[in-house]
Design an enzyme around this catalytic site. Structure first.
Site, PDB file in Angstrom:
ATOM      1  N   GLU A 170     -26.619  12.465  -3.079  1.00 53.70           N
ATOM      2  CA  GLU A 170     -25.149  12.532  -3.106  1.00 53.70           C
ATOM      3  C   GLU A 170     -24.705  13.559  -4.140  1.00 53.70           C
ATOM      4  OE1 GLU A 170     -22.953   8.754  -3.049  1.00 53.70           O
ATOM      5  OE2 GLU A 170     -24.838   7.742  -2.586  1.00 53.70           O
ATOM      6  N   LEU A 213      -7.109   3.938   2.802  1.00 51.00           N
ATOM      7  CA  LEU A 213      -5.811   4.619   2.713  1.00 51.00           C
ATOM      8  C   LEU A 213      -5.080   4.503   4.051  1.00 51.00           C
ATOM      9  CD1 LEU A 213      -7.281   7.679   0.848  1.00 51.00           C
ATOM     10  CD2 LEU A 213      -5.642   6.061  -0.139  1.00 51.00           C
ATOM     11  N   HIS A 237     -20.023   9.073   1.743  1.00 49.98           N
ATOM     12  CA  HIS A 237     -20.361   7.721   2.187  1.00 49.98           C
ATOM     13  C   HIS A 237     -21.888   7.577   2.189  1.00 49.98           C
ATOM     14  CE1 HIS A 237     -19.983   3.960   4.368  1.00 49.98           C
ATOM     15  NE2 HIS A 237     -20.965   4.371   5.140  1.00 49.98           N
ATOM     16  N   ASN A 275     -14.545  12.664   1.672  1.00 52.11           N
ATOM     17  CA  ASN A 275     -15.130  11.439   1.135  1.00 52.11           C
ATOM     18  C   ASN A 275     -16.635  11.531   1.274  1.00 52.11           C
ATOM     19  OD1 ASN A 275     -15.257   8.686   0.159  1.00 52.11           O
ATOM     20  ND2 ASN A 275     -15.663   8.043   2.268  1.00 52.11           N
ATOM     21  N   ARG A 313       0.813  -1.221   0.000  1.00 50.86           N
ATOM     22  CA  ARG A 313       0.000   0.000   0.000  1.00 50.86           C
ATOM     23  C   ARG A 313       0.846   1.270   0.000  1.00 50.86           C
ATOM     24  NH1 ARG A 313      -5.816  -0.837   1.292  1.00 50.86           N
ATOM     25  NH2 ARG A 313      -5.972  -3.079   1.512  1.00 50.86           N
ATOM     26  N   ASP A 366     -14.246   6.069   7.596  1.00 53.12           N
ATOM     27  CA  ASP A 366     -15.588   6.658   7.715  1.00 53.12           C
ATOM     28  C   ASP A 366     -15.837   7.298   9.077  1.00 53.12           C
ATOM     29  OD1 ASP A 366     -16.074   5.719   5.139  1.00 53.12           O
ATOM     30  OD2 ASP A 366     -17.008   3.870   5.825  1.00 53.12           O
TER      31      ASP A 366
HETATM   32  N1  3YE Z   1      -9.341   5.516   4.022  1.00 59.72           N
HETATM   33  C1  3YE Z   1      -9.229   5.970   5.293  1.00 59.72           C
HETATM   34  N2  3YE Z   1     -10.236   6.671   5.916  1.00 59.72           N
HETATM   35  C2  3YE Z   1     -11.453   6.906   5.299  1.00 59.72           C
HETATM   36  N3  3YE Z   1     -10.879   5.374   2.104  1.00 59.72           N
HETATM   37  C3  3YE Z   1     -12.137   5.787   1.889  1.00 59.72           C
HETATM   38  C4  3YE Z   1     -12.626   6.457   3.000  1.00 59.72           C
HETATM   39  C5  3YE Z   1     -11.595   6.427   3.957  1.00 59.72           C
HETATM   40  C6  3YE Z   1     -10.519   5.736   3.364  1.00 59.72           C
HETATM   41  O1  3YE Z   1     -12.357   7.509   5.904  1.00 59.72           O
HETATM   42  N4  3YE Z   1      -8.088   5.757   5.959  1.00 59.72           N
HETATM   43  C7  3YE Z   1     -13.868  -1.352   0.736  1.00 59.72           C
HETATM   44  C8  3YE Z   1     -14.215  -0.432   1.857  1.00 59.72           C
HETATM   45  C9  3YE Z   1     -13.396   0.807   1.764  1.00 59.72           C
HETATM   46  C10 3YE Z   1     -12.620  -2.185   1.055  1.00 59.72           C
HETATM   47  O2  3YE Z   1     -12.559  -2.905   2.018  1.00 59.72           O
HETATM   48  N5  3YE Z   1     -11.623  -2.082   0.198  1.00 59.72           N
HETATM   49  C11 3YE Z   1     -10.483  -2.973   0.232  1.00 59.72           C
HETATM   50  C12 3YE Z   1     -10.164  -3.338  -1.184  1.00 59.72           C
HETATM   51  C13 3YE Z   1     -11.270  -4.052  -1.861  1.00 59.72           C
HETATM   52  C14 3YE Z   1     -10.922  -4.288  -3.322  1.00 59.72           C
HETATM   53  O3  3YE Z   1      -9.993  -5.060  -3.596  1.00 59.72           O
HETATM   54  O4  3YE Z   1     -11.552  -3.669  -4.192  1.00 59.72           O
HETATM   55  C15 3YE Z   1      -9.242  -2.346   0.825  1.00 59.72           C
HETATM   56  O5  3YE Z   1      -8.513  -3.091   1.461  1.00 59.72           O
HETATM   57  O6  3YE Z   1      -8.989  -1.152   0.630  1.00 59.72           O
HETATM   58  C16 3YE Z   1     -12.850   5.552   0.624  1.00 59.72           C
HETATM   59  C17 3YE Z   1     -13.890   4.424   0.774  1.00 59.72           C
HETATM   60  C18 3YE Z   1     -13.198   3.157   1.155  1.00 59.72           C
HETATM   61  C19 3YE Z   1     -14.151   1.990   1.237  1.00 59.72           C
END
Ligand code: 3YE
Length: 185
Positions: free
Chosen positions: A160, A79, A95, A93, A51, A131
């Site tokens: 949204e 992230l 949601h 973001n 990552r 989130d």
């Molecule tokens: N990262 C942090 N804080 C936040 N990213 C997003 C919002 C947000 C953020 O508030 N630190 C889907 C749920 C994540 C998930 O589990 N994704 C996996 C990968 C899945 C795949 O392979 O497609 C992962 O490990 O990242 C944006 C929304 C994130 C939703």
């Protein structure tokens, strides 16, 4: 993402400088190009779970574009703190739930299963906890008899497209007070 791009005209304090996707197949890329907005792709897959390396490539594109505010829209990667910290206070973001209810995935099915009578969407600042960042805006919709996750998702998505541009406009002019929209009668 398109609603954000199309909102940044006239006296809006921001302009789109880059649409950055983690998949070359993202439909938003063509839509950005059609609007003359620069695009870039950093595919996460070749990084195979590294990552920080993936995020360093994202960061390089954002710096090349001189980005000052980062809006996640349909971006489905968590992230790391190393990426988030330098952007904290400048990254938004959206949601599809009324946070703090239903962080994570399958928000509409979870609201229906719980017997909720209202649902909605939230724009929040991004912090390392998923989130969980400070709330910048929320739009509430009714849950109606016979709703399915799809019918509810469509009702929320309409909001949204209204909420996120409205919050970004305020945010870019320095206003962090939460914007609350209630579409129930
Ligand atoms: N990262 C942090 N804080 C936040 N990213 C997003 C919002 C947000 C953020 O508030 N630190 C889907 C749920 C994540 C998930 O589990 N994704 C996996 C990968 C899945 C795949 O392979 O497609 C992962 O490990 O990242 C944006 C929304 C994130 C939703």
């Amino acid at each position: 993402m398109v609603a954000l791009l199309d909102s940044m005209t006239g006296d809006h304090p921001a302009r789109p400088c880059l649409v950055l996707a983690n998949s070359a197949e993202a439909g938003g890329l063509a839509k950005a190009e059609a609007r003359g907005v620069p695009t870039a792709v950093v595919d996460h897959r070749p990084f195979k779970g590294d990552r920080p390396a993936f995020e360093a490539a994202l960061q390089a594109e954002l710096e090349k574009a001189d980005a000052e505010i980062l809006c996640l829209a349909g971006f489905m990667r968590i992230l790391t703190e190393g990426f988030v910290r330098p952007w904290q206070g400048r990254m938004l973001n959206i949601h599809p739930s009324l946070l703090p209810k239903y962080p994570g995935l399958n928000t509409h099915a979870r609201a229906l299963d719980a017997g909720d009578t209202e649902a909605g969407c939230t724009v929040h600042e991004v912090i390392p906890d998923l989130d969980a960042g400070p709330l910048l805006g929320q739009a509430t919709v009714p849950i109606l008899p016979g709703d399915t996750p799809d019918t509810l998702a469509a009702r929320v998505l309409k909001q949204e497209h209204i909420l996120y541009p409205a919050v970004l406009r305020r945010f870019a002019s320095g206003d962090r007070d939460p914007l609350l929209i209630d579409t129930r009668d």
